[in-house]
Design an enzyme around this catalytic site. Structure first.
Site, short mmCIF file in Angstrom:
data_model
loop_
_atom_site.label_atom_id
_atom_site.label_comp_id
_atom_site.label_asym_id
_atom_site.label_seq_id
_atom_site.Cartn_x
_atom_site.Cartn_y
_atom_site.Cartn_z
N HIS A 131 -10.02 73.60 -81.09
CA HIS A 131 -10.02 74.85 -81.83
C HIS A 131 -11.37 75.53 -81.70
O HIS A 131 -12.32 74.97 -81.13
CB HIS A 131 -9.66 74.61 -83.31
CG HIS A 131 -8.19 74.45 -83.55
ND1 HIS A 131 -7.29 75.49 -83.36
CD2 HIS A 131 -7.45 73.39 -83.95
CE1 HIS A 131 -6.08 75.07 -83.64
NE2 HIS A 131 -6.14 73.80 -84.00
N ASP A 161 -12.80 82.18 -80.89
CA ASP A 161 -11.45 82.77 -80.87
C ASP A 161 -11.48 84.26 -80.54
O ASP A 161 -10.80 84.72 -79.62
CB ASP A 161 -10.78 82.57 -82.23
CG ASP A 161 -9.97 81.29 -82.31
OD1 ASP A 161 -9.97 80.53 -81.32
OD2 ASP A 161 -9.35 81.05 -83.35
#
Length: 365
Positions: A131, A161
């Site tokens: 992540h 992200d």
């Protein structure tokens, strides 16, 4: 479809979460016709449903079961009519489904095939789960953030992200689409969050190379080490961002605080003065409320601004006067950015479900 600079651009988005949808949202905000393809029973790990998630705004959604010949054929026909595709699966997944770049570019040579991953399409970690914090952690970015006496804090998931991932993918796709206008040929855009986040760190690598950046956190000009680039607590528990880096702006700060002739503040960049300077500033800023300080510094070049909450930010005059937030589907959310003068972007409405046949008809497929 919108009326922005990308009006007429057709993009197939293979549904995912995080950076892929953020990239698709940006394209849709600027007028692209983005069709989001979901699979039946697709699960969503986030507490906000896909039909109200602002990241999915401004596009139609079609559910296709790629285990069936009819839906596989429908997706291929849609891709034949598309200018670009976005997918965010682990490397090899699209190939196993039969929708890898080699197969699709053979059918549609002009297709720009955008791939969003954390580690990239190759390398020893390519097929490993992760992540945002993992990806950013591998680049040196996380180690450079936060107080020196505690572990580095997660900087939300803005760094890998959205900054190093989604925006890099959007830039890469637009570059490839622009090139395809001349060559008539599409290509694969491999947007890896580790690559993009590393690129965001370019300035700091330059500073480190000349001895201008320490590996110690909270010890540098832009990581909280400098007393004139920091946040300070106010009397009401609020905070101010104080960052007059340049000497003229620092002079403006001292003038507003009545410290222009104070000997503790005459050598701005002398590190030996920083601890005392920080202590004095902290005590001063604790003497008034956040909003009182904001009013005190209004109109000055001291580079002092209140630290607002997410609830407060949309109502600030700067955001309000520029129309920085809009309501869509009952959710107050940021307006599209950046702002174009002749073909402005706009945040679209909540995603609208359409059927397979309707999607094919709309795209003439």
């Amino acid at each position: 479809m919108g009326q922005g600079a990308l009006t007429g651009l057709r993009v197939v988005e293979m549904a995912g979460i995080g950076p892929g949808p953020f990239c698709a949202m940006m394209l849709a905000d600027h007028g692209a016709d983005v069709l989001r393809v979901e699979r039946p029973g697709q699960s969503w790990p986030l507490p906000i449903g896909p039909r109200i998630d602002p990241l999915n705004r401004g596009r139609a959604v079609v559910t296709l079961d790629l285990r069936t010949d009819a839906d596989r054929d429908a997706l291929l026909r849609l891709i034949d009519r598309a200018d670009a595709l976005i997918e965010g699966f682990r490397p090899g997944v699209m190939e196993k489904l039969g929708f890898g770049p080699d197969a699709l570019l053979a059918r549609n040579p002009r297709l720009v095939y955008g791939r969003m991953t954390g580690w990239g399409q190759d390398g020893p970690l390519a097929r490993t789960a992760g992540h945002d914090l993992n990806y950013a952690g591998l680049t040196g970015a996380i180690a450079a953030m936060g107080p020196a006496d505690r572990p580095p804090p997660p900087p939300l998931n803005l760094v890998a992200d959205f900054g190093g991932g989604a925006m890099m993918l959007a830039f890469g796709m637009l570059a490839a689409l622009l090139e395809a206008r001349t060559s008539g040929r599409g290509q694969v855009v491999d947007a890896a969050m580790v690559d993009g986040t590393s690129l965001l760190m370019t300035m700091f690598h330059g500073l480190r190379a000349v001895g201008g950046w320490s590996e110690r956190r909270d010890d540098n000009l832009l990581d909280g080490g400098a007393p004139f680039y920091a946040c300070y607590q106010t009397a009401d528990g609020g905070h101010l961002s104080v960052c007059p880096l340049e000497p003229p702006f620092f002079a403006a700060l001292l003038d507003r605080l009545g410290l222009a002739d104070d000997p503790d503040f005459q050598a701005q960049y002398d590190r030996g003065t920083w601890p005392g300077m920080r202590g004095r500033l902290a005590a001063i800023f604790r003497s008034r409320t956040r909003d009182a300080w904001a009013e005190h510094f209004a109109g000055s070049d001291a580079c002092v601004a209140p630290v607002l909450t997410m609830e407060e930010a949309p109502a600030h005059p700067q955001a309000h006067d520029r129309g920085g937030f809009v309501e869509r589907g009952g959710i107050l959310q940021p307006q599209a950015a950046p702002r174009l003068s002749r073909t402005p972007a706009a945040a679209g409405g909540s995603p609208a479900e359409i059927g397979r046949d309707e999607a094919l008809a709309v795209w003439g497929a």
